[in-house]
Write a protein that holds these residues in place. Structure first.
Motif, PDB file in Angstrom:
ATOM      1  N   GLN A  39      41.516  46.651  68.444  1.00  0.00           N
ATOM      2  CA  GLN A  39      41.977  45.530  67.618  1.00  0.00           C
ATOM      3  C   GLN A  39      42.992  46.030  66.589  1.00  0.00           C
ATOM      4  O   GLN A  39      42.650  46.339  65.453  1.00  0.00           O
ATOM      5  N   SER A  40      44.260  46.075  66.998  1.00  0.00           N
ATOM      6  CA  SER A  40      45.326  46.623  66.162  1.00  0.00           C
ATOM      7  C   SER A  40      45.496  45.858  64.859  1.00  0.00           C
ATOM      8  O   SER A  40      45.657  46.464  63.793  1.00  0.00           O
ATOM      9  N   GLU A  41      45.469  44.513  64.944  1.00  0.00           N
ATOM     10  CA  GLU A  41      45.669  43.685  63.747  1.00  0.00           C
ATOM     11  C   GLU A  41      44.550  43.925  62.732  1.00  0.00           C
ATOM     12  O   GLU A  41      44.799  44.159  61.552  1.00  0.00           O
ATOM     13  N   LYS A  42      43.320  43.883  63.217  1.00  0.00           N
ATOM     14  CA  LYS A  42      42.160  44.033  62.344  1.00  0.00           C
ATOM     15  C   LYS A  42      42.144  45.427  61.710  1.00  0.00           C
ATOM     16  O   LYS A  42      41.923  45.567  60.503  1.00  0.00           O
ATOM     17  N   ALA A  43      42.384  46.461  62.507  1.00  0.00           N
ATOM     18  CA  ALA A  43      42.388  47.833  61.996  1.00  0.00           C
ATOM     19  C   ALA A  43      43.466  48.008  60.930  1.00  0.00           C
ATOM     20  O   ALA A  43      43.232  48.621  59.885  1.00  0.00           O
ATOM     21  N   SER A  44      44.652  47.450  61.161  1.00  0.00           N
ATOM     22  CA  SER A  44      45.765  47.564  60.209  1.00  0.00           C
ATOM     23  C   SER A  44      45.453  46.844  58.903  1.00  0.00           C
ATOM     24  O   SER A  44      45.693  47.381  57.814  1.00  0.00           O
ATOM     25  N   LEU A  45      44.921  45.624  59.004  1.00  0.00           N
ATOM     26  CA  LEU A  45      44.614  44.842  57.800  1.00  0.00           C
ATOM     27  C   LEU A  45      43.505  45.490  56.967  1.00  0.00           C
ATOM     28  O   LEU A  45      43.594  45.547  55.742  1.00  0.00           O
ATOM     29  N   VAL A  46      42.475  45.991  57.635  1.00  0.00           N
ATOM     30  CA  VAL A  46      41.373  46.635  56.912  1.00  0.00           C
ATOM     31  C   VAL A  46      41.873  47.915  56.239  1.00  0.00           C
ATOM     32  O   VAL A  46      41.549  48.185  55.073  1.00  0.00           O
ATOM     33  N   ALA A  47      42.703  48.700  56.938  1.00  0.00           N
ATOM     34  CA  ALA A  47      43.254  49.929  56.343  1.00  0.00           C
ATOM     35  C   ALA A  47      44.108  49.587  55.121  1.00  0.00           C
ATOM     36  O   ALA A  47      44.016  50.263  54.086  1.00  0.00           O
ATOM     37  N   ALA A  48      44.924  48.532  55.218  1.00  0.00           N
ATOM     38  CA  ALA A  48      45.757  48.103  54.077  1.00  0.00           C
ATOM     39  C   ALA A  48      44.874  47.693  52.908  1.00  0.00           C
ATOM     40  O   ALA A  48      45.143  48.071  51.758  1.00  0.00           O
ATOM     41  N   ALA A  49      43.823  46.941  53.181  1.00  0.00           N
ATOM     42  CA  ALA A  49      42.915  46.489  52.121  1.00  0.00           C
ATOM     43  C   ALA A  49      42.232  47.680  51.437  1.00  0.00           C
ATOM     44  O   ALA A  49      42.124  47.721  50.212  1.00  0.00           O
ATOM     45  N   ILE A  50      41.821  48.668  52.226  1.00  0.00           N
ATOM     46  CA  ILE A  50      41.176  49.866  51.665  1.00  0.00           C
ATOM     47  C   ILE A  50      42.157  50.599  50.752  1.00  0.00           C
ATOM     48  O   ILE A  50      41.827  50.953  49.619  1.00  0.00           O
ATOM     49  N   MET A  51      43.381  50.813  51.237  1.00  0.00           N
ATOM     50  CA  MET A  51      44.375  51.570  50.467  1.00  0.00           C
ATOM     51  C   MET A  51      44.766  50.863  49.175  1.00  0.00           C
ATOM     52  O   MET A  51      44.809  51.479  48.101  1.00  0.00           O
ATOM     53  N   ILE A  52      45.037  49.573  49.259  1.00  0.00           N
ATOM     54  CA  ILE A  52      45.480  48.822  48.069  1.00  0.00           C
ATOM     55  C   ILE A  52      44.328  48.687  47.073  1.00  0.00           C
ATOM     56  O   ILE A  52      44.524  48.834  45.869  1.00  0.00           O
ATOM     57  N   SER A  53      43.121  48.463  47.578  1.00  0.00           N
ATOM     58  CA  SER A  53      41.951  48.399  46.684  1.00  0.00           C
ATOM     59  C   SER A  53      41.773  49.715  45.950  1.00  0.00           C
ATOM     60  O   SER A  53      41.546  49.739  44.742  1.00  0.00           O
ATOM     61  N   PHE A  54      41.893  50.811  46.674  1.00  0.00           N
ATOM     62  CA  PHE A  54      41.709  52.119  46.045  1.00  0.00           C
ATOM     63  C   PHE A  54      42.801  52.404  45.026  1.00  0.00           C
ATOM     64  O   PHE A  54      42.551  53.040  44.007  1.00  0.00           O
ATOM     65  N   LEU A  55      43.999  51.901  45.287  1.00  0.00           N
ATOM     66  CA  LEU A  55      45.099  52.065  44.331  1.00  0.00           C
ATOM     67  C   LEU A  55      44.735  51.433  42.991  1.00  0.00           C
ATOM     68  O   LEU A  55      45.010  51.997  41.932  1.00  0.00           O
ATOM     69  N   PHE A  56      44.097  50.259  43.031  1.00  0.00           N
ATOM     70  CA  PHE A  56      43.790  49.534  41.801  1.00  0.00           C
ATOM     71  C   PHE A  56      42.462  49.929  41.152  1.00  0.00           C
ATOM     72  O   PHE A  56      42.362  49.923  39.934  1.00  0.00           O
ATOM     73  N   VAL A  57      41.449  50.256  41.951  1.00  0.00           N
ATOM     74  CA  VAL A  57      40.147  50.578  41.352  1.00  0.00           C
ATOM     75  C   VAL A  57      39.824  52.064  41.365  1.00  0.00           C
ATOM     76  O   VAL A  57      38.871  52.495  40.730  1.00  0.00           O
ATOM     77  N   GLY A  58      40.617  52.846  42.072  1.00  0.00           N
ATOM     78  CA  GLY A  58      40.367  54.285  42.172  1.00  0.00           C
ATOM     79  C   GLY A  58      40.371  54.968  40.823  1.00  0.00           C
ATOM     80  O   GLY A  58      39.511  55.807  40.538  1.00  0.00           O
ATOM     81  N   GLU A  59      41.347  54.626  39.974  1.00  0.00           N
ATOM     82  CA  GLU A  59      41.448  55.239  38.655  1.00  0.00           C
ATOM     83  C   GLU A  59      40.240  54.864  37.786  1.00  0.00           C
ATOM     84  O   GLU A  59      39.705  55.691  37.057  1.00  0.00           O
ATOM     85  N   PHE A  60      39.801  53.602  37.896  1.00  0.00           N
ATOM     86  CA  PHE A  60      38.614  53.142  37.167  1.00  0.00           C
ATOM     87  C   PHE A  60      37.383  53.946  37.589  1.00  0.00           C
ATOM     88  O   PHE A  60      36.582  54.373  36.765  1.00  0.00           O
TER      89      PHE A  60
END
Length: 191
Positions: A39-60
């Motif tokens: 599932q290319s679409e699902k894998a890509s979207l979940v990876a994007a969500a993980i990366m962007i979430s970590f960008l914003f909450v990782g420092e916290f």
């Protein structure tokens, strides 16, 4: 918002080297042959969500456990160094069990958005504007999606030798990035 084309290009190239989606084509093809459809679409979207979430909450999260960004960036430089050595020397320092299915777990995490990318994102945050990092992530996710969709064709065109050369070139780029990241953040540890 300070959109900077040079920062976007640098972030995109760093993340591209760390994700190493072209180097992962043999793994993707192997997964596809074992489990059928990916599932290319699902894998890509979940990876994007993980990366962007970590960008914003990782420092916290780091602040919560008492680690400053400079320390994390220096640690990230070491992780990138080891990833680069794996790519250049064709060795495996980090060993992971072979996934049983090609669901979100082996593809989105850890293959696309693994520990190396998490470290890189927080390290990049120490040097680049957040908007430029988000754009770099999205550009990479688009590329990841295209590669996931056409992994069989890419493997046929490049062959194992071509994929190996690409992997080594990006390994050297990643090594240089690790050195730069270490040099620019190590001073902050002693202030």
């Amino acid at each position: 918002m300070n959109i900077n084309f040079e920062q976007i290009m640098t972030v995109t190239m760093i993340l591209f080297a760390v994700i190493d989606i072209l180097g992962s084509v043999p793994i993707i093809v192997g997964l596809r042959s074992k489990v059928g459809h990916i599932q290319s679409e699902k894998a890509s979207l979940v990876a994007a969500a993980i990366m962007i979430s970590f960008l914003f909450v990782g420092e916290f999260i780091l602040q919560l456990i008492g680690i400053d960004v400079n320390s994390f960036a220096v640690a990230g430089a070491f992780v990138l160094l080891f990833l680069a050595l794996e790519m250049i020397l064709g060795i495996s320092i980090y060993k992971d069990e072979e996934p049983k299915t090609a669901s979100i777990v082996p593809l989105a995490f850890p293959l696309i958005a693994g520990p190396g990318i998490m470290t890189s994102i927080l390290s990049l945050k120490a040097e680049y504007d957040t908007i430029n990092i988000v754009i770099g992530i999205l550009i990479n996710i688009l590329f990841v999606y295209i590669v996931l969709k056409s992994s069989d064709k890419i493997e046929k065109v490049l062959g194992q030798g071509g994929l190996g050369v690409i992997r080594k070139v990006f390994g050297v780029v990643l090594l240089a990035i690790a050195v730069k990241l270490f040099a620019s953040n190590v001073k902050g540890l002693f202030v």
